[in-house]
Scaffold this motif. Structure first.
Motif, PDB file in Angstrom:
ATOM      1  N   ARG A 127      -9.270  12.136   4.048  1.00  0.00           N
ATOM      2  CA  ARG A 127      -8.184  11.467   4.772  1.00  0.00           C
ATOM      3  C   ARG A 127      -6.900  12.218   4.461  1.00  0.00           C
ATOM      4  O   ARG A 127      -6.853  13.016   3.518  1.00  0.00           O
ATOM      5  CB  ARG A 127      -8.046  10.002   4.331  1.00  0.00           C
ATOM      6  N   GLU A 184      -2.205   9.524   2.261  1.00  0.00           N
ATOM      7  CA  GLU A 184      -2.982   8.284   2.211  1.00  0.00           C
ATOM      8  C   GLU A 184      -3.784   8.220   0.918  1.00  0.00           C
ATOM      9  O   GLU A 184      -3.826   7.184   0.249  1.00  0.00           O
ATOM     10  CB  GLU A 184      -3.926   8.194   3.409  1.00  0.00           C
ATOM     11  N   GLY A 220      -1.771   7.243  -1.929  1.00  0.00           N
ATOM     12  CA  GLY A 220      -1.172   5.922  -1.869  1.00  0.00           C
ATOM     13  C   GLY A 220       0.279   5.907  -1.435  1.00  0.00           C
ATOM     14  O   GLY A 220       0.970   4.895  -1.600  1.00  0.00           O
ATOM     15  N   ASP A 258       1.468   6.279   1.771  1.00  0.00           N
ATOM     16  CA  ASP A 258       1.602   5.508   3.004  1.00  0.00           C
ATOM     17  C   ASP A 258       0.245   5.485   3.701  1.00  0.00           C
ATOM     18  O   ASP A 258      -0.697   6.173   3.273  1.00  0.00           O
ATOM     19  CB  ASP A 258       2.660   6.126   3.925  1.00  0.00           C
ATOM     20  N   THR A 259       0.136   4.722   4.753  1.00  0.00           N
ATOM     21  CA  THR A 259      -1.096   4.655   5.528  1.00  0.00           C
ATOM     22  C   THR A 259      -0.774   4.893   6.999  1.00  0.00           C
ATOM     23  O   THR A 259       0.366   4.721   7.430  1.00  0.00           O
ATOM     24  CB  THR A 259      -1.791   3.295   5.379  1.00  0.00           C
ATOM     25  N   ARG A 260      -1.783   5.282   7.761  1.00  0.00           N
ATOM     26  CA  ARG A 260      -1.587   5.474   9.197  1.00  0.00           C
ATOM     27  C   ARG A 260      -1.426   4.111   9.870  1.00  0.00           C
ATOM     28  O   ARG A 260      -2.209   3.197   9.628  1.00  0.00           O
ATOM     29  CB  ARG A 260      -2.772   6.225   9.810  1.00  0.00           C
TER      30      ARG A 260
END
Length: 220
Positions: free
Chosen positions: A188, A192, A195, A197-199
């Motif tokens: 990924r 991500e 840690g 941020d995330t999509r």
């Protein structure tokens, strides 16, 4: 009659897009010159507003220049960490570049004289930068298809980097590109995995008829 692609070819395009990664970790080894030529040709085939072709690629062959660029990046990383405040220490732990380890290094710049290209820039002057971004994305996807990692480094002072590379007045660096062999591609995006941020969910970014009418595209 337009060319028809097979389903396998179509699937390959989507797979390359999905598996492209911003790479920071490389293994030693030179990149084949024929592959580099193909990647640059892919970049040069990018669309550009008004056909201005504003991109310039500077290959960094000097080890001394590599070290100088690393110094610029490290200085900006410290400045960015300070600007981030409470997330500064977390940011400093991230690996933000692979300049020293990568097999080939490029600086991508906007050419000077862009003001002559009014077509497509009269109301949106930043379209020259968008065109360069398209060229970088072409190169990125081609690199992934070739099994090579590429990382876009943007942590540097543009004026200092322009001076370091003797760019003419009006030219501006926008990216340091690290290219090279990798042990494996991240499963990924690295931020991500770290840690940071995330999509976001695509539905929250697509609207119908007005900005606030998100989530209305039922086909997503």
């Amino acid at each position: 009659m337009s060319a028809v692609f097979t389903q396998q070819e179509i699937d390959s395009v989507y797979r390359v897009i999905k598996e492209r990664r911003d790479v920071r970790h490389f293994v030693p080894g030179a990149v084949d010159e024929a592959v580099i030529a193909r990647l640059l040709q892919a970049a040069h085939q990018a669309p550009s507003v008004g056909y201005m072709q504003p991109w310039r690629f500077i290959r960094i062959a000097s080890l001394d220049l590599r070290e100088a660029i690393i110094n610029l990046v490290e200085a900006e990383q410290r400045n960015t960490a300070e600007a981030l405040g409470e997330r500064g220490a977390e940011f400093m732990r991230l690996k933000v570049e692979g300049i020293r380890e990568c097999g080939a290094l490029f600086v991508v710049a906007l050419a000077d004289g862009r003001e002559a290209h009014v077509f497509g820039r009269r109301t949106l002057p930043e379209m020259d930068l968008a065109s360069v971004a398209c060229a970088i994305q072409n190169m990125w996807l081609a690199a992934r298809a070739e099994g090579l990692g590429m990382g876009w480094v943007s942590l540097f002072d543009p004026e200092q980097l322009a001076q370091l590379l003797a760019m003419p007045q009006g030219a501006r660096p926008v990216a340091v590109l690290c290219l090279g062999h990798v042990e494996q591609f991240y499963p990924r995006p690295m931020l991500e995995l770290e840690g940071w941020d995330t999509r976001r969910e695509l539905e929250s970014l697509v609207a119908v008829d007005s900005w606030s009418n998100t989530g209305g595209q039922k086909t997503l």
